[in-house]
Design an enzyme around this catalytic site. Structure first.
Site, PDB file in Angstrom:
ATOM      1  N   GLN A 104       0.855  -1.193   0.000  1.00  0.00           N
ATOM      2  CA  GLN A 104       0.000   0.000   0.000  1.00  0.00           C
ATOM      3  C   GLN A 104       0.894   1.248   0.000  1.00  0.00           C
ATOM      4  OE1 GLN A 104      -2.419   1.579   3.320  1.00  0.00           O
ATOM      5  NE2 GLN A 104      -4.180   1.388   1.955  1.00  0.00           N
ATOM      6  N   GLY A 180      -6.048   6.068  -1.234  1.00  0.00           N
ATOM      7  CA  GLY A 180      -6.807   7.282  -1.519  1.00  0.00           C
ATOM      8  C   GLY A 180      -7.873   7.539  -0.476  1.00  0.00           C
ATOM      9  N   ALA A 181      -7.755   6.877   0.687  1.00  0.00           N
ATOM     10  CA  ALA A 181      -8.847   6.864   1.668  1.00  0.00           C
ATOM     11  C   ALA A 181      -8.442   7.489   2.996  1.00  0.00           C
ATOM     12  CB  ALA A 181      -9.263   5.402   1.900  1.00  0.00           C
ATOM     13  N   TYR A 184      -6.094  10.810   4.371  1.00  0.00           N
ATOM     14  CA  TYR A 184      -4.689  11.120   4.044  1.00  0.00           C
ATOM     15  C   TYR A 184      -4.621  11.962   2.760  1.00  0.00           C
ATOM     16  CZ  TYR A 184      -3.753   7.958   7.869  1.00  0.00           C
ATOM     17  OH  TYR A 184      -3.728   7.382   9.124  1.00  0.00           O
ATOM     18  N   ARG A 232      -7.640   2.652  -3.066  1.00  0.00           N
ATOM     19  CA  ARG A 232      -8.574   2.510  -1.934  1.00  0.00           C
ATOM     20  C   ARG A 232      -9.318   3.826  -1.697  1.00  0.00           C
ATOM     21  NH1 ARG A 232      -8.172   0.855   4.520  1.00  0.00           N
ATOM     22  NH2 ARG A 232      -9.410  -0.982   4.134  1.00  0.00           N
TER      23      ARG A 232
END
Ligand code: FMN
Length: 374
Positions: A104, A180-181, A184, A232
């Site tokens: 990730q 992308g969640a 952040y 994500r």
């Protein structure tokens, strides 16, 4: 989905063939060495989930560059070849179990509690984040006000994701997930209250999504067409647990249909409860992701028992199911569930020290020397 498909049937995530549909959710464990390399205790930690039957492991968020991406003390990175290569023993032992492992890629943006490369955090706009830093990750007090990123800073972000993805591929990872969640950096661009930019990265939803599609393009150019790349998304943030996309299903339609044609292989959607209506009533976010993207979708959130897992898998029509906290309590959750064994409840005491190196256990109350490197 055909009748023969269930949690334990072989799957296909983008181009990746998997032994089953069970995914370890990405979980930050702040247990790397201070230089961002990973060591033997983390190898033991990840190996447990592979031995326990997970078909896919998504690593904790790994910082991507030596500018503003690091979020936490002892967070592992992919900002150098050495950091990437330090994962090789983990990758090898996980893959020996037939488990796939996805790195990730994470940029903390304004939600950075610690960055050994910079005194400041940086974000779309100079807006102090809501909420408090997380003690679990060695943070304390308010977040500081970030610098507003220049276009040059954004170019560095894109380059960082591309380089980190290439290093992940070279080290032997089976794919990458772009984080992308959860509030952040990318989510800070997407969210109107943290993005007041007036350039091509701010304004309407399409502009606020641009950082996602630019990063996907940069990553794809770096790793080629055959390497697995996913993104994500969530509505909720670590510092705002109530947030929903303001334009509800219109936002979901635009976000998922734009990202679907950006060049990714899968979407990973997390909500507190995978089956809950995304916007007060109606469909769940994961089913909207499937509907508007047509991609392979990993769903995550709130699943504990084997019965819940099977029901979510079928009812939500997800391709894969990711488990977080319950996997900390049961690293062998897939084997237990398959054989009808008892699943232990998660207890917050289990947050530590599962993957922690001994010296980090003594960390509390110690001040951390910030080391600046170019
Ligand atoms: C200790 C911990 C660390 C986490 N770190 C990350 C992370 O690095 N990246 C990420 O995308 N989500 C992270 N999450 C969120 C999980 O991936 C997951 O979405 C969340 O725990 C909800 O799933 P669950 O109900 O199965 O636990 C973390 C969660 C926990 C509990």
């Amino acid at each position: 989905m055909t009748n023969s498909e269930n949690l334990f049937s072989a799957g296909q995530l983008g181009k990746l063939l998997t032994s089953n549909r069970l995914v370890l959710a990405p979980m930050t464990r702040v247990s790397a060495l201070e230089n961002g390399n990973v060591g033997p205790l983390m190898a033991e930690y990840y190996n447990e989930f592979a031995a326990g039957g997970f078909g896919v492991i998504i690593t904790e968020g790994l910082y991507t560059d030596r500018h503003y991406s690091q979020g936490y003390y002892r967070q592992p990175g992919l900002s150098s070849n050495e950091q990437a290569q330090s994962w090789q023993p983990i990758i090898q032992s996980v893959q020996e179990h037939g488990t796939k492992i996805i790195a990730q890629l994470m940029h903390a943006g304004a939600l950075s509690s610690y960055n050994r490369f910079s005194e400041n955090s940086a974000a779309p706009s100079a807006i102090q984040p809501k909420g408090k830093q997380m003690p679990l990750y060695y943070g304390s007090g308010d977040y500081s006000q970030p610098l507003a990123m220049s276009v040059n800073d954004i170019d560095n972000v894109l380059q960082g994701f591309a380089d980190a993805a290439r290093r992940a591929k070279d080290a032997g990872f089976d794919g990458v997930e772009i984080h992308g969640a959860n509030g952040y950096l990318l989510d800070q661009f997407l969210t109107d209250y943290t993005n007041h930019r007036e350039d091509q990265y701010g304004g309407d939803l399409r502009n606020r999504l641009r950082i996602y599609t630019d990063i996907v393009a940069a990553v794809r150019a770096a790793v080629g067409d055959d390497f697995l790349v996913g993104v994500r998304f969530s509505q909720k943030k670590v510092n705002d647990s109530q947030y929903c996309w303001p334009t509800a299903e219109d936002a979901a339609r635009e976000i998922f249909s734009v990202i679907a044609v950006s060049g990714i292989d899968f979407l990973h959607i997390t909500e507190p409860d995978i089956g809950q209506s995304a916007f007060n009533e109606g469909a769940s976010l994961v089913s909207l992701a499937k509907k508007y993207s047509g991609l392979s979708v990993i769903g995550n959130g709130g699943v504990v028992t084997a019965e819940q897992a099977s029901a979510s898998f079928t009812e939500q029509q997800v391709d894969f199911l990711a488990l977080g906290k319950v996997a900390l309590a049961n690293p062998d959750w897939p084997n237990l569930a398959r054989l009808g064994g008892a699943i232990k409840a998660f207890d917050p005491a289990m947050f530590t020290p599962l993957a922690d190196l001994p010296s980090a256990r003594d960390y509390a109350n110690k001040s951390v020397a910030v080391c600046f490197e170019s």
